[in-house]
Design a protein around this motif. Structure first.
Motif, PDB file in Angstrom:
ATOM      1  N   VAL A 104     115.563 -13.944  38.021  1.00 36.54           N
ATOM      2  CA  VAL A 104     116.599 -13.844  39.059  1.00 36.54           C
ATOM      3  C   VAL A 104     117.948 -13.607  38.388  1.00 36.54           C
ATOM      4  CG1 VAL A 104     117.798 -15.044  40.930  1.00 36.54           C
ATOM      5  CG2 VAL A 104     115.337 -15.393  40.602  1.00 36.54           C
ATOM      6  N   THR A 127     114.352 -10.447  41.225  1.00 34.74           N
ATOM      7  CA  THR A 127     115.452 -10.399  42.190  1.00 34.74           C
ATOM      8  C   THR A 127     116.723  -9.956  41.474  1.00 34.74           C
ATOM      9  OG1 THR A 127     114.525 -12.162  43.561  1.00 34.74           O
ATOM     10  CG2 THR A 127     116.872 -11.732  43.786  1.00 34.74           C
ATOM     11  N   THR A 150     113.114  -7.629  44.942  1.00 32.68           N
ATOM     12  CA  THR A 150     114.278  -7.636  45.836  1.00 32.68           C
ATOM     13  C   THR A 150     115.457  -6.994  45.122  1.00 32.68           C
ATOM     14  OG1 THR A 150     113.558  -9.669  46.949  1.00 32.68           O
ATOM     15  CG2 THR A 150     115.864  -9.064  47.167  1.00 32.68           C
TER      16      THR A 150
END
Length: 341
Positions: A104, A127, A150
């Protein structure tokens, strides 16, 4: 850094030192330096993360204009989450690509005008949040990110997406500013991630398949054509387990953020309570000082009054003595006169 740029306040420094102490003593996998008014990453932080085996580094809500100062980024080799949102970053260093285990990367609300090609080397990244920056385009190398799920490009100046984006078969959520999109066109982007990816695949001559149909790179893709139904079930089970693990990872991250938010509020409350206590003590000391001054003034007035009374009595006694002497002299003079006659 500008010569007269923002400086860390005493309260911010106190908060930073408190958080650094917590990070060193806590077994939690996070190193939280958020909301400390940092203008640069404290020296040695990256090495400390490596030594303490921290997997989450929170540097959000500061005044960072670069990632310099913390040491060598490669020391963050075990990092899974790097949260840099709400800072003043205008660029990322090329060695950001050294974070091989990063899952992330939160870059929301900065001043980034571009992403370095090195970001595409983050093969474990799932992400990438670039919301609310100043990006004008996306490097075509982003298509090499095989685990990305994402990608948030909203609230930027991006109007064209690279066709290579269709290579990311695992991409489940792609957020863009639909109204300003030129390619793919806005009306197509309104259909969401699937429609955007279909258009990019068509333009690249590739077949589109939903992200859920793709196995992760860790699986043996070379035997897919020979996969039997039981093997397919096995792979789907692995996929489901991975999805579950990923979801748990995000939930843990959100829980950690909430925990840190509560700790921050608690710290703020403690600092506020300490400040109020100091103000009360200062007020009490001021009041005590004023009381002493008042008492001293009253004592001085009393002493002045007693001295004045004493002086008045002495003056009156002096006048009576003078009058007595005058009366005695007059009596003696009169008596002498009588004798003379």
């Amino acid at each position: 850094m500008p010569l007269f740029g923002p400086k860390q306040s005493k309260e911010g420094k106190r908060r930073m030192e408190h958080k650094m102490t917590l990070a060193k003593s806590s077994p939690e996998p996070s190193y939280d330096l958020s909301d400390c008014e940092l203008t640069e990453v404290p020296s040695g932080i990256y090495a400390l993360c490596k030594v303490l085996q921290k997997e989450v580094l929170l540097l959000h809500s500061n005044l960072l204009s670069s990632l310099k100062g913390g040491g060598i980024l490669k020391d963050l080799c075990a990092l899974r989450v790097l949260d840099l949102h709400q800072n003043r970053l205008s660029s990322l260093p090329d060695d950001i690509g050294e974070l091989a285990t990063l899952q992330v990367l939160n870059l929301e609300n900065n001043k980034l005008t571009s992403l370095p090609e090195a970001v595409s080397r983050l093969q474990a990244l799932q992400t990438l949040n670039c919301r609310e920056n100043r990006l004008t385009d996306v490097h075509s190398a982003i298509g090499n990110m095989k685990s990305l799920r994402t990608l948030d490009l909203s609230r930027n100046r991006v109007s064209v997406l690279p066709k290579q984006l269709c290579r990311i078969k695992t991409l489940e959520s792609l957020l863009v500013d639909v109204k300003q999109m030129v390619y793919p066109p806005a009306e197509l982007c309104e259909g969401g991630t699937a429609e955007i990816m279909k258009a990019l695949c068509a333009a690249s001559g590739e077949e589109y398949t939903p992200p859920s149909h793709h196995l992760l790179p860790v699986l043996d893709a070379g035997t897919r054509s020979e996969v039997t139904p039981p093997q397919t079930d096995k792979h789907l089970l692995i996929q489901q387990e991975y999805d579950k693990s990923l979801q748990e990872s995000f939930l843990n991250y959100e829980k950690l953020k909430e925990q840190k938010r509560r700790e921050h509020l608690e710290l703020e409350a403690q600092l506020q309570a300490g400040h109020q206590e100091q103000m009360v003590m200062f007020s009490q000391a001021s009041q005590a000082r004023q009381n002493v001054i008042t008492v001293m003034a009253q004592e001085q007035d009393k002493m002045d009054g007693e001295l004045t009374d004493l002086q008045n009595r002495k003056e009156q006694e002096k006048q009576r003595l003078v009058q007595s002497l005058q009366s005695g002299m007059e009596f003696i003079f009169a008596r002498h006169c009588l004798r003379t006659f």
